[in-house]
Design a protein around this motif. Structure first.
Motif, PDB file in Angstrom:
ATOM      1  N   PHE A 348     -13.267  -7.107  -5.399  1.00  0.00           N
ATOM      2  CA  PHE A 348     -13.626  -8.475  -5.734  1.00  0.00           C
ATOM      3  C   PHE A 348     -13.881  -9.307  -4.482  1.00  0.00           C
ATOM      4  CE2 PHE A 348     -13.138 -12.747  -7.489  1.00  0.00           C
ATOM      5  CZ  PHE A 348     -13.839 -12.627  -8.676  1.00  0.00           C
ATOM      6  N   PHE A 349     -13.160  -9.024  -3.390  1.00  0.00           N
ATOM      7  CA  PHE A 349     -13.447  -9.690  -2.117  1.00  0.00           C
ATOM      8  C   PHE A 349     -14.885  -9.413  -1.696  1.00  0.00           C
ATOM      9  CE2 PHE A 349      -8.748  -9.486  -0.631  1.00  0.00           C
ATOM     10  CZ  PHE A 349      -8.470 -10.616  -1.375  1.00  0.00           C
ATOM     11  N   SER A 352     -17.366 -11.387  -3.794  1.00  0.00           N
ATOM     12  CA  SER A 352     -17.418 -12.798  -3.387  1.00  0.00           C
ATOM     13  C   SER A 352     -18.203 -12.970  -2.101  1.00  0.00           C
ATOM     14  CB  SER A 352     -15.992 -13.344  -3.223  1.00  0.00           C
ATOM     15  OG  SER A 352     -15.278 -13.273  -4.436  1.00  0.00           O
ATOM     16  N   GLU A 365      -9.365 -17.798  -3.656  1.00  0.00           N
ATOM     17  CA  GLU A 365     -10.016 -17.834  -4.969  1.00  0.00           C
ATOM     18  C   GLU A 365     -10.095 -16.431  -5.578  1.00  0.00           C
ATOM     19  OE1 GLU A 365     -14.382 -18.896  -6.887  1.00  0.00           O
ATOM     20  OE2 GLU A 365     -13.871 -19.584  -4.856  1.00  0.00           O
ATOM     21  N   ALA A 366     -10.447 -15.443  -4.750  1.00  0.00           N
ATOM     22  CA  ALA A 366     -10.574 -14.070  -5.247  1.00  0.00           C
ATOM     23  C   ALA A 366      -9.219 -13.522  -5.667  1.00  0.00           C
ATOM     24  CB  ALA A 366     -11.200 -13.181  -4.160  1.00  0.00           C
ATOM     25  N   SER A 369      -8.186 -15.128  -8.989  1.00  0.00           N
ATOM     26  CA  SER A 369      -8.931 -14.639 -10.151  1.00  0.00           C
ATOM     27  C   SER A 369      -8.536 -13.207 -10.519  1.00  0.00           C
ATOM     28  CB  SER A 369     -10.435 -14.704  -9.866  1.00  0.00           C
ATOM     29  OG  SER A 369     -10.759 -13.865  -8.775  1.00  0.00           O
ATOM     30  N   ARG A 370      -8.064 -12.421  -9.561  1.00  0.00           N
ATOM     31  CA  ARG A 370      -7.662 -11.028  -9.832  1.00  0.00           C
ATOM     32  C   ARG A 370      -6.172 -10.913 -10.160  1.00  0.00           C
ATOM     33  NH1 ARG A 370     -11.314  -8.366 -11.853  1.00  0.00           N
ATOM     34  NH2 ARG A 370     -11.767 -10.533 -12.397  1.00  0.00           N
TER      35      ARG A 370
END
Length: 442
Positions: A348-349, A352, A365-366, A369-370
């Motif tokens: 996810f990083f 983004s 933020e990442a 969200s995870r």
């Protein structure tokens, strides 16, 4: 209930001098308290053996689980967790060495049942035909032994019928006469001319002290000391026992010692794990690298494994469990779960960053969200293994170490993955953004 006498099947290694007594335990909540505390299995076994030795002395008692004992016998030829095998050409020396080993190891902490596998000598009736006597009376060895066989073991000479039932009619010496040496010496042996001669004129008859059974393994005579442990792990006990025996015991020339039982199986399985585990981790490393194409990210994902192992080790320690093959399998499964969490977060990083985001705000933020997917993965594993970790019934000794490792490791791995991994990623973010990586969507 108990079983005694000959074994039910020919493949059963139990001898005719061994009996099995099966004890069905009540539910643990119905057990009487011991000084206000719950009584443990170890305490119960010790009390049972002490009562047996008091009321039925002179016997060798070995407490074990039935299935575990049978597997030990079939795999190692012994009925205990640890077998210290003494090999040598002379049975007397083997027995002497085994008795010394028994004396040494019985004093070690954790030694439960300690007994000898080789019994001592006992009087045995020996009938040895004399060539001179048989030549004088014109008979043979087979005729002499046939007379002994009929007198001691009996021979069927007919049948008695009672309505539809048929009963064999045997002829042999009476029970009290078969133990009388004078009667045995005067057993009549029929010669070819119809004359009978007392057995003592044709054979040497007498009792002599000898071993009732001789155990061999790989062609060598052996004695063994059987040890069941209580309240201690096998490996540490064996290490201490080896050092103690090497220090206090000098083996006769031609004799040597081998260690068997569960310890041998544990060593073999551990050696296999030491080979297979690195191979599995290397394969996973290359698969992760193939997905991300960046060594820094791959190394960061693999940092989740030691995070997880810390929790597994601590959970084993807090539950007073030792390392076993079941625990080793748990560590392998735990490594896979830890890598999965790292892949989810690092992937996810990357997603983004591909959208042009960067810096600490992007990482926060990442990670936020995870949070739910990572925590849900951890909770599924923890709740799935929790019943196994808390179990105490049949099979708990196999399930509990595995579940304890996984639940403890997933907890620490999840915590450290969500808090420590983002911090570490911030140090390599610039290097990752400059390299060519593959974007993974989760």
């Amino acid at each position: 209930f108990s079983r005694i006498g000959t074994s039910e099947v020919a493949t059963d290694p139990m001898g005719v001098n061994v009996s099995d007594t099966y004890i069905m335990l009540k539910d643990k909540k119905d057990w009487p308290k011991d000084s206000g505390k719950e009584k443990s299995y170890e305490t119960l076994v010790e009390e049972m053996l002490a009562r047996l030795e008091l009321e039925v002395p002179g016997q060798n008692y070995l407490a074990s689980q039935p299935i575990q004992m049978r597997f030990n016998e079939l795999l190692e030829g012994t009925r205990a967790d640890v077998a210290i095998k003494v090999f040598g050409n002379k049975l007397e020396e083997n027995l002497e060495v085994a008795e010394k080993i028994q004396e040494i190891v019985s004093k070690l902490p954790g030694s439960g049942d300690v007994e000898l596998d080789l019994a001592g000598t006992s009087p045995v009736l020996r009938i040895e035909p004399l060539a001179e006597g048989m030549s004088r009376y014109g008979t043979s060895t087979s005729e002499v032994l046939e007379a002994v066989s009929i007198a001691m073991g009996g021979e069927e000479v007919g049948h008695i019928f009672e309505e539809e039932k048929r009963f064999p009619l045997l002829i042999k010496l009476a029970e009290e006469e078969r133990g009388n040496l004078d009667v045995i010496r005067n057993i009549p042996v029929l010669l070819t001319n119809g004359v009978t001669v007392p057995l003592q004129k044709l054979a040497k008859v007498g009792f002599e002290e000898t071993f009732g059974s001789i155990t061999r393994e790989n062609g060598a005579r052996r004695a063994a000391v059987l040890v069941n442990l209580r309240g201690r792990d096998t490996e540490s006990w064996v290490v201490e026992a080896k050092a103690k025996i090497a220090k206090e015991l000098k083996l006769p020339e031609g004799s040597y010692i081998e260690w068997g039982g569960n310890f041998k199986n544990l060593e073999e399985a551990r050696n296999r794990l030491l080979v297979l585990t690195p191979i599995a981790l290397i394969l996973v490393f290359f698969m992760v690298y193939a997905a991300f194409g960046n060594l820094l990210e791959t190394g960061l994902i693999f940092l989740c494994i030691p995070f997880a192992w810390v929790g597994g080790i601590l959970n084993l320690y807090f539950h007073d469990l030792t390392f076993s093959i079941s625990a080793g399998v748990g560590f392998i499964a735990l490594s896979g779960i830890a890598v999965l969490n790292g892949v989810v977060l690092i992937g996810f990083f990357n997603s983004s960053m591909s959208e042009g985001k960067s810096g600490l705000e992007m990482i926060k933020e990442a990670a936020s969200s995870r949070l739910r997917p990572v925590v849900m993965t951890a909770l599924v594993a923890i709740f799935g293994f929790l019943p196994m970790m808390l179990s105490s019934g049949l099979g708990a000794e196999v399930q509990k170490p595995l579940a304890t490792v996984v639940t403890g490791g997933v907890f620490t791995s999840t915590f450290l993955t969500l808090f420590l991994l983002p911090m570490l990623f911030s140090f390599i973010e610039k290097s990752v953004s400059k390299s060519n990586f593959k974007v993974s969507h989760h």
